[in-house]
Design a protein around this motif. Sequence first.
Motif, PDB file in Angstrom:
ATOM      1  N   ARG A  16       0.829  -1.205   0.000  1.00  0.00           N
ATOM      2  CA  ARG A  16       0.000   0.000   0.000  1.00  0.00           C
ATOM      3  C   ARG A  16       0.863   1.254   0.000  1.00  0.00           C
ATOM      4  N   HIS A  17       0.467   2.230  -0.802  1.00  0.00           N
ATOM      5  CA  HIS A  17       1.151   3.523  -0.807  1.00  0.00           C
ATOM      6  C   HIS A  17       0.883   4.184   0.541  1.00  0.00           C
ATOM      7  N   VAL A  19      -1.862   7.034   1.075  1.00  0.00           N
ATOM      8  CA  VAL A  19      -3.273   6.797   0.738  1.00  0.00           C
ATOM      9  C   VAL A  19      -4.014   6.257   1.958  1.00  0.00           C
ATOM     10  N   GLU A  20      -5.040   6.983   2.356  1.00  0.00           N
ATOM     11  CA  GLU A  20      -5.874   6.601   3.496  1.00  0.00           C
ATOM     12  C   GLU A  20      -7.186   6.012   2.984  1.00  0.00           C
ATOM     13  N   PRO A  21      -7.835   5.168   3.784  1.00  0.00           N
ATOM     14  CA  PRO A  21      -9.134   4.630   3.353  1.00  0.00           C
ATOM     15  C   PRO A  21     -10.190   5.725   3.310  1.00  0.00           C
ATOM     16  N   CYS A  67      -5.266   5.777  -6.042  1.00  0.00           N
ATOM     17  CA  CYS A  67      -4.925   4.361  -6.118  1.00  0.00           C
ATOM     18  C   CYS A  67      -4.096   3.977  -4.899  1.00  0.00           C
ATOM     19  N   LEU A  68      -4.491   2.917  -4.225  1.00  0.00           N
ATOM     20  CA  LEU A  68      -3.776   2.522  -3.016  1.00  0.00           C
ATOM     21  C   LEU A  68      -2.388   1.976  -3.309  1.00  0.00           C
ATOM     22  N   PHE A  78     -10.685   1.078   0.002  1.00  0.00           N
ATOM     23  CA  PHE A  78      -9.612   1.654  -0.803  1.00  0.00           C
ATOM     24  C   PHE A  78      -9.985   1.488  -2.281  1.00  0.00           C
ATOM     25  N   SER A 137      -8.267   1.183  -6.476  1.00  0.00           N
ATOM     26  CA  SER A 137      -7.081   0.841  -7.247  1.00  0.00           C
ATOM     27  C   SER A 137      -7.360   0.986  -8.738  1.00  0.00           C
TER      28      SER A 137
END
Length: 82
Positions: free
Chosen positions: A14-15, A18-20, A35-36, A63, A65
Amino acid sequence: MQARAHTACFENLRHPAVEPDHPSEHGRIPAKACCLFCGERLPIVGRHPYCLDVGDQLPPQRFWSHAQCLLSRFEPALVERL
């Protein structure tokens, strides 16, 4: 299709920026969605992104993608069957 991953494996791919989505955003693609995997914003026009619900809690963390980013994480033999 449902895919499962170890929590540690998911966190490693996961990047980190990036948050949910916030649970109030569930039901639509938020304007701020990224994009996660690559951290880039989702395209407005083009291939529809994949939604990933993560975790056992209710509601799960959501998330997004890019299709190509998600498919690149699968074994080539599995991608051919999709």
